[in-house]
Design a protein around this motif. Structure first.
Motif, mmCIF file in Angstrom:
data_model
loop_
_atom_site.group_PDB
_atom_site.id
_atom_site.type_symbol
_atom_site.label_atom_id
_atom_site.label_comp_id
_atom_site.label_asym_id
_atom_site.label_seq_id
_atom_site.Cartn_x
_atom_site.Cartn_y
_atom_site.Cartn_z
ATOM 1 N N MET A 1 0.972 -1.255 0.032
ATOM 2 C CA MET A 1 -0.059 -0.074 -0.044
ATOM 3 C C MET A 1 0.842 1.398 -0.120
ATOM 4 O O MET A 1 1.965 1.158 0.316
ATOM 5 N N LYS A 2 0.217 2.397 -0.417
ATOM 6 C CA LYS A 2 1.086 3.820 -0.246
ATOM 7 C C LYS A 2 0.064 4.640 0.498
ATOM 8 O O LYS A 2 -1.217 4.610 -0.240
ATOM 9 N N VAL A 3 0.306 5.418 1.355
ATOM 10 C CA VAL A 3 -0.682 6.193 2.183
ATOM 11 C C VAL A 3 -0.512 7.461 1.892
ATOM 12 O O VAL A 3 0.820 8.092 2.060
ATOM 13 N N TYR A 4 -1.269 8.414 1.849
ATOM 14 C CA TYR A 4 -1.436 9.805 1.452
ATOM 15 C C TYR A 4 -2.004 10.322 2.853
ATOM 16 O O TYR A 4 -3.148 10.133 2.942
ATOM 17 N N HIS A 5 -1.108 11.039 3.605
ATOM 18 C CA HIS A 5 -1.537 11.690 4.812
ATOM 19 C C HIS A 5 -1.744 13.405 4.563
ATOM 20 O O HIS A 5 -1.155 14.239 4.651
ATOM 21 N N PHE A 6 -3.260 13.368 4.450
ATOM 22 C CA PHE A 6 -3.858 14.951 3.975
ATOM 23 C C PHE A 6 -4.484 15.404 5.068
ATOM 24 O O PHE A 6 -4.828 16.636 5.062
ATOM 25 N N SER A 7 -4.618 14.644 6.220
ATOM 26 C CA SER A 7 -5.558 15.073 7.449
ATOM 27 C C SER A 7 -4.498 15.623 8.428
ATOM 28 O O SER A 7 -3.445 15.808 8.365
ATOM 29 N N ASP A 8 -5.194 16.671 9.115
ATOM 30 C CA ASP A 8 -4.632 17.433 10.068
ATOM 31 C C ASP A 8 -4.703 16.612 11.343
ATOM 32 O O ASP A 8 -4.398 17.236 12.629
ATOM 33 N N SER A 9 -5.221 15.495 11.667
ATOM 34 C CA SER A 9 -5.319 14.846 12.767
ATOM 35 C C SER A 9 -4.277 13.851 13.044
ATOM 36 O O SER A 9 -4.453 12.963 13.868
ATOM 37 N N MET A 10 -3.073 13.894 12.494
ATOM 38 C CA MET A 10 -2.127 12.815 12.773
ATOM 39 C C MET A 10 -1.516 12.839 13.827
ATOM 40 O O MET A 10 -0.555 11.912 14.389
ATOM 41 N N ASP A 11 -1.694 13.922 14.870
ATOM 42 C CA ASP A 11 -0.947 14.045 16.067
ATOM 43 C C ASP A 11 -1.751 13.410 17.005
ATOM 44 O O ASP A 11 -1.365 13.215 18.307
ATOM 45 N N LYS B 1 -7.073 18.205 -2.555
ATOM 46 C CA LYS B 1 -7.527 19.644 -2.853
ATOM 47 C C LYS B 1 -8.849 20.107 -2.455
ATOM 48 O O LYS B 1 -9.115 20.759 -1.643
ATOM 49 N N ASP B 2 -9.760 18.861 -2.091
ATOM 50 C CA ASP B 2 -11.007 19.239 -1.684
ATOM 51 C C ASP B 2 -11.367 18.683 -0.433
ATOM 52 O O ASP B 2 -12.444 19.406 0.371
ATOM 53 N N ALA B 3 -10.840 17.681 0.115
ATOM 54 C CA ALA B 3 -11.366 16.966 1.231
ATOM 55 C C ALA B 3 -10.381 16.989 2.542
ATOM 56 O O ALA B 3 -10.946 16.974 3.766
ATOM 57 N N GLY B 4 -9.096 17.035 2.129
ATOM 58 C CA GLY B 4 -8.015 17.100 3.420
ATOM 59 C C GLY B 4 -8.312 15.897 4.365
ATOM 60 O O GLY B 4 -8.201 15.858 5.369
ATOM 61 N N LYS B 5 -8.547 14.716 3.529
ATOM 62 C CA LYS B 5 -8.600 13.413 4.050
ATOM 63 C C LYS B 5 -7.618 12.451 3.770
ATOM 64 O O LYS B 5 -7.047 12.530 2.580
ATOM 65 N N ASN B 6 -7.079 11.689 4.771
ATOM 66 C CA ASN B 6 -6.249 10.355 4.235
ATOM 67 C C ASN B 6 -6.808 9.579 3.250
ATOM 68 O O ASN B 6 -7.852 9.272 3.142
#
Length: 384
Positions: free
Chosen positions: A197-207, A271-276
């Motif tokens: 798998m490859k994971v794209y981390h676009f969320s701001d909740s990673m902390d 661009k639109d969702a800011g989701k992982n």
């Protein structure tokens, strides 16, 4: 242990990185250092010592041409990396570590005393090769030198500073190689099955600390408000999970997605969702359950109906039950949202779920989520 070793280990444990370590033929003292300092359970996911030929062949899925070699160490690191991707906590950096050595033993060796250590992360493969001077050290001393280099490799993979204080001589200095992968190469490795798998981390909740993933699988062609709202509602029902979308690059009955198409779909989330979003290569849920153990999958009632339909298991009811019970054993659950099925809006309660599987399926109430929208309808309206 030496104070500088402890400092390096503490820095590794503070890095929010997690690793699977496969090693054979040396560097055993490094494991003691890593595991004896508080914080090890957050860093070390698993350690395997495949010392026998059969164990190594089973681990790698093949018999290495040479056990103490650059290729063997890199194969071990890749296998460890894929294992780490499956075992790691949501949102954490992962690494696979492979070590293979041929050090001093009870009988004199004709060949060189040498070792290879390799680390694999999502976008980088690093390998070091050290040839030790024969007769200069005991087995324990060679093991300590190799342990220093293994510790340094793990620290480098965690991106923490580490200067090792080894007593290697000029001819023993390591030979190092580094291979970087760009996004296209990473995706091609997923498509080819080399990386799971490859994971794209676009969320701001990673902390935040999450216990599991909440995964909404789909093609997202295009992504629409129904997808976003469904995952939002599901996440509110499981507040201990990291919400993720998942796209399989491999389709059960169509050609694989191209790299360009995967990147186009991923861009919607950036661009639109800011989701992982996760790119995997598993189109079937029983394989997704192996890939994401303990996860909650968010699905529509139409997908839930197919999951428990023996038609999709060669008409074998018992086979369907066996496969889904295996999913249950991995801790998998399904959050089921209502969907229009042949013109009728249906929810989980309208489906005939076998009693053995019912606790796996959790209903998303219609009053919490109902959006009669689909990517297929949107594509039809958009035209060719």
């Amino acid at each position: 242990m030496a104070s500088w070793v402890r400092a390096v280990v503490e820095a590794i444990h503070s890095s929010r990185a997690q690793a699977v370590i496969y090693l054979a033929g040396g560097a055993s003292q490094a494991l003691g250092w890593l595991l004896s300092v508080p914080g090890a359970s957050g860093t070390v996911l698993e350690v395997v010592v495949p010392y026998s030929m059969a164990s190594m062949a089973q681990l790698l899925g093949k018999m290495p041409l040479q056990f103490t070699s650059k290729q063997a160490a890199e194969d071990m690191a890749l296998a460890a990396f894929n294992r780490a991707l499956k075992l790691s906590g949501p949102g954490l950096q992962v690494m696979g570590v492979g070590f293979t050595g041929s050090l001093a033993s009870s009988r004199p060796k004709h060949g060189e005393h040498r070792f290879y250590v390799s680390t694999r992360t999502q976008n980088c493969l690093r390998t070091s090769h050290v040839t030790l001077s024969k007769g200069l050290r005991s087995r324990e001393e060679e093991d300590k030198v190799s342990s220093y280099f293994l510790l340094k490799a793990i620290a480098d993979g965690c991106k923490v500073p580490a200067t090792i204080q080894s007593d290697v001589q000029e001819p023993e200095l390591p030979k190092e190689s580094v291979e970087q992968f760009d996004e296209d190469q990473e995706l091609q490795q997923v498509i080819d099955g080399q990386v799971c798998m490859k994971v794209y981390h676009f969320s701001d909740s990673m902390d935040k600390n999450f216990n599991r993933k909440i995964i909404l699988p789909g093609s997202f062609n295009p992504l629409h408000d129904g997808h976003l709202r469904l995952l939002e509602v599901a996440s509110s029902m499981c507040d201990d999970g990291l919400p993720c979308f998942e796209i399989s690059a491999i389709n059960a009955d169509k050609p694989p997605l191209s790299i360009a198409e995967i990147k186009r779909r991923v861009e919607q989330f950036r661009k639109d969702a800011g989701k992982n979003v996760i790119i995997s290569n598993q189109p079937y849920f029983y394989k997704k359950a192996e890939l994401f153990p303990g996860s909650a999958f968010v699905i529509g009632a139409d997908t839930a109906a197919r999951l428990v339909n023996p038609k999709y298991y060669g008409g074998d009811y018992n086979r369907m039950l066996e496969i889904l019970l295996e999913c249950k054993n991995t801790g998998t659950t399904f959050l089921v949202g209502g969907r229009n099925i042949e013109g009728v809006f249906k929810v989980l309660e309208d489906l005939d779920i076998p009693v053995e599987l019912r606790e796996m399926f959790i209903s998303i109430p219609e009053e919490k989520f109902r959006m009669d929208i689909s990517s297929t309808d949107i594509r039809k309206k958009q035209g060719p």
